[in-house]
Write an enzyme that holds these catalytic residues in place. Sequence first.
Site, PDB file in Angstrom:
ATOM      1  N   CYS A   1      73.207  30.471  18.892  1.00 48.40           N
ATOM      2  CA  CYS A   1      72.935  31.656  19.706  1.00 48.40           C
ATOM      3  C   CYS A   1      71.564  31.551  20.373  1.00 48.40           C
ATOM      4  O   CYS A   1      71.417  31.807  21.571  1.00 48.40           O
ATOM      5  CB  CYS A   1      73.037  32.910  18.833  1.00 48.40           C
ATOM      6  N   CYS A   2      70.540  31.154  19.603  1.00 46.29           N
ATOM      7  CA  CYS A   2      69.205  30.974  20.182  1.00 46.29           C
ATOM      8  C   CYS A   2      69.215  29.883  21.255  1.00 46.29           C
ATOM      9  O   CYS A   2      68.542  29.996  22.283  1.00 46.29           O
ATOM     10  CB  CYS A   2      68.180  30.612  19.103  1.00 46.29           C
TER      11      CYS A   2
ATOM     12  N   CYS B   1      63.255  29.025  16.510  1.00 43.05           N
ATOM     13  CA  CYS B   1      64.066  29.369  17.669  1.00 43.05           C
ATOM     14  C   CYS B   1      64.110  28.243  18.678  1.00 43.05           C
ATOM     15  O   CYS B   1      64.923  28.268  19.584  1.00 43.05           O
ATOM     16  CB  CYS B   1      63.537  30.631  18.342  1.00 43.05           C
TER      17      CYS B   1
ATOM     18  N   CYS C   1      68.119  40.749  15.384  1.00 41.04           N
ATOM     19  CA  CYS C   1      67.458  39.707  14.584  1.00 41.04           C
ATOM     20  C   CYS C   1      66.023  40.079  14.238  1.00 41.04           C
ATOM     21  O   CYS C   1      65.234  39.220  13.827  1.00 41.04           O
ATOM     22  CB  CYS C   1      67.491  38.381  15.321  1.00 41.04           C
TER      23      CYS C   1
ATOM     24  N   CYS D   1      65.021  39.548  19.509  1.00 41.13           N
ATOM     25  CA  CYS D   1      66.244  40.272  19.829  1.00 41.13           C
ATOM     26  C   CYS D   1      66.461  41.400  18.809  1.00 41.13           C
ATOM     27  O   CYS D   1      66.096  41.267  17.633  1.00 41.13           O
ATOM     28  CB  CYS D   1      67.430  39.317  19.796  1.00 41.13           C
TER      29      CYS D   1
HETATM   30  S1  SF4 Z   1      67.209  35.947  18.151  1.00 41.12           S
HETATM   31 FE1  SF4 Z   1      69.296  36.467  17.409  1.00 41.12          FE
HETATM   32  S2  SF4 Z   1      70.409  37.452  19.130  1.00 41.12           S
HETATM   33 FE2  SF4 Z   1      68.530  36.478  19.925  1.00 41.12          FE
HETATM   34  S3  SF4 Z   1      69.194  34.516  20.673  1.00 41.12           S
HETATM   35 FE3  SF4 Z   1      68.480  34.159  18.567  1.00 41.12          FE
HETATM   36  S4  SF4 Z   1      70.259  34.473  17.197  1.00 41.12           S
HETATM   37 FE4  SF4 Z   1      70.802  35.261  19.271  1.00 41.12          FE
END
Ligand code: SF4
Length: 234
Positions: A108-109, A220, A194, A191
């Site tokens: 996701c990141c 990240c 998170c 986010c």
């Molecule tokens: S912080 Fe969470 S929602 Fe944002 S990109 Fe990373 S995993 Fe995805």
Amino acid sequence: MSQILVQTMDLLKQAAAEYSPDVVFACSFGAEDVVLFDLIAKHAPSIRIITLDTGRLPQETYDVMDACREKYGLKIELQFPAAPDVEQMVREKGVNLFYQSIENRKLCCEIRKVRPLKRALEGAEAWVTGLRREQASSRTDMQPIEDDAAFGIRKFNPLIEWSEKDIWDYIHANDVPYNKLHDQFYPSIGCAPCTRAISAGEDPRAGRWWWENEDAVAECGLHANPVSDVKGAH
Ligand code: SF4
């Protein structure tokens, strides 16, 4: 404070003089980044300002983004994740996939942050960050100007010597807009799903990906090299 402020302004002016228009400030609108926003507006406005809209940001982050736009009148270049990537990821793994595994969270990141940042930095020769040395032990060796091996460009860290108190003193003295989540015990804001508030005595980054095992490398990928960013500022 005045000495490190001079160093910061010198670094920003150097970045602007040597690299404009190919230098970008990657702004997440956290406390450090609104300080840099203010300083860039006042002293180095030719530095382009980019921000990553992951699609999962808290409303408070959009609020401070707009407050900065209105106060300073600078263009903010939003970078979004590629819609086909997000659509495929959510179809296959669900919209809250990051809670299921570290692998999913990193995916996701990667899709919502790392790839958009790479696109934003395409053609850039340098970027400016709000990293501070005292934020993490992994940043002990950080330099004011360094080569970012991950992106193949120069990296300026003008706030390298600032303390957290320096940041907040500057924000209050200069009436800089800031993310109101900071008033609710969110020292590090990413986010919405998170990020959580922290309790007294907790590590400032404990509110990021808090459900993951402490031994896992919580990263990240935005500042992966040369400075390893464990639960970093983005
Ligand atoms: S912080 Fe969470 S929602 Fe944002 S990109 Fe990373 S995993 Fe995805």
